[in-house]
Scaffold this motif. Sequence first.
Motif, short mmCIF file in Angstrom:
data_model
loop_
_atom_site.label_atom_id
_atom_site.label_comp_id
_atom_site.label_asym_id
_atom_site.label_seq_id
_atom_site.Cartn_x
_atom_site.Cartn_y
_atom_site.Cartn_z
N GLY A 1 54.02 -18.83 67.38
CA GLY A 1 53.55 -19.62 68.50
C GLY A 1 54.65 -19.98 69.48
N PHE A 2 55.92 -19.88 69.06
CA PHE A 2 57.04 -20.20 69.94
C PHE A 2 57.63 -18.95 70.57
N VAL A 3 57.89 -17.91 69.77
CA VAL A 3 58.44 -16.66 70.26
C VAL A 3 57.38 -15.56 70.22
N PHE A 4 56.47 -15.62 69.26
CA PHE A 4 55.46 -14.58 69.10
C PHE A 4 54.19 -15.23 68.58
N ARG A 5 53.12 -14.47 68.62
CA ARG A 5 51.84 -14.94 68.08
C ARG A 5 51.46 -14.04 66.91
#
Length: 667
Positions: free
Chosen positions: A588-592
């Motif tokens: 959620g911060f760098v990727f999902r």
Amino acid sequence: MTLVLCLVGAAALVALGAFALLRARWMSSFVYGGALLVCGAMFVASVQNLFAAAPAEALTLPLGLPWLGAHFRIDALSAFFLAIVNFGAAGASFYALGYGRHESAPGRVLPFFPLFLAAMNLVVLADDAYAFLLSWELMSLASWALVMAHHREGDNARAGYVYILMATLGTFALLLAFGLLGGADGDFGFGAMRGHSPGAGVAGVVLALALMGAGSKAGLSPLHLWLPLAHPAAPSHVSALMSGVMTKVAIYAFLRIVFDLIGPAAWWWGVPVMAVGAATAVVGVLFALLHNDLKRVLAYSTIENIGVVFVALGLALAFETEGNGPAAALAMTAALFHVLNHSLFKSLLFFGSGAVLTATSERDMGRLGGLLNLMPATGLFMLVGAAAISALPPLNGFASEWLIFQAILLSPSLPSWSLKLEIPAVGALLALAAALAGACFVRLFGVSFLGRPRSEAARAAKEVDRFSLGAMGALAALCLAAGVLPGSVMDALGPIVEKLVGARMTTQAGLGWFAIAPIAESRSSYDGMLVFLFIASSALLAAVVIHRVASNATRIAPAWDCGFPDPDPATQYTPESFAQPVRRVFAGFVFRTREKVDMPAPGELRPARFELSVQDLVWDALYRPVARGVLAVADALNKLQFLTIRQYLSLVFAALVLLLLVLAVWT
């Protein structure tokens, strides 16, 4: 003399590529053997030029634009990168003498392989914008053709499409940068560009364009999306060249523009370079931890290491503009040292992945395992490469990253508070990236080479040919040598560093016992030889004690299985389970990520299933809206195909008037 030899070598490589269009059984050995000889000769010539501190050589050929010609030049900076390009090319050619025998479509690889090598050499030798961009485009097109060699497999066609789009964007940015440096007079020779410095605003735009143009080819975030698609799609020896060598040509382009052509730097230039580099390092290693494809993990790791290099280059800019010459020299030495180191251990790791692919036909780590017993030499060399890229002493990756952290520790001497606040944060991100890199390659080596085989292909693996093993063994030895003797490398880089930042580090050769002291002996020092001797003697002593003192006889028994003697390989850790803690923290911060668990009800005999998908947020936030916008504009402009002749003539007239207005304002 070196310049002429290198140009003749580049011409020989082009001729070799043309000759490869002929189909013959012996063509693979001929092309790779010829490339090995030519690139080996150019490597020797460039190293001699570098160590002899020879003056710059220049040559103009009657090619290209009629009023400009094609200018070529070799100096200390280009000699260093020529050595990297040709050593990597010679290593890949030697490796391909064995690996190339397994190539399913040699006719799609052989013509473009030497052309790719020639183009990289010409980029480094070019001394005017036209020759540089022409060689740059030739490098992009040749590497694109190699990426598309197996276009019917998997997602390779999409990889080639994304790559060529990003390459076009990068070339366009460099074209604009050279246009601004050439000025209104349009003198595109690098010598003329050095003679007149642009204004502060124009110089800042050129810096941004250089970051975009060179960074897109190097793999800087958020321009990195093509790299993990294209590098795994190419044959493994080409992947080694793209990751270990072509990205260094992109770094050369950035160095040539920012530290040579653009003129005096402003104090703030280091801020965006360091920020982009730190973000790239963390993003690259996080995605490397999530993927199971062996070559894709290595491609994402390249992104991380490119970020480390750009952090060091940003530090060099910051220290240089603040007048701290010794610190700028330290940061630049660390950057160039890491460029060299990455070309060594990344080529080694891609060669190792190619050996695994040859032996098992598998790239998914979840279907490997137990390869160390079946491929002991490959396993040993991959272990050296994994330790080197994880920055473990006494290997070369530790030496260059340690120098970068030494430069970071000098940041309190800077007067600018923005730099004082940014550099410690960048240092913390680099420390995080280094720790995650260690976890990434423990996962890669442990899952792929240790444990029990997870598939029949892994159980049937055999050691690869002698050419492949020889290339990997030489690179592993160089990783150790550069880590044990870092002072020799640092002293060799002195003339290049002095040319770029106007200062050089103190000579390290006189410290004794192969030690290095980048700042002062009383403050910080490192001795790779002593560390190596300590590790080797400790390991030998432990082995002697265990086998001679603890027991009179060697005993072989099953490993402790915690009371569950289940030989099923499915009970081992998987790549997904190893990376789960990191995935949960950064999701959620760098990727999902999307996890789907299909657990059978009690009494059902079907197996449970786990599916994981990873989505890059940069793609969703930046590239997908741009793609939709381009499609919308294309649909709107589609009406231009149905205009009358009068309407077409009106458009041409309006475009001509607009161009004349722009030219009048520009002049």
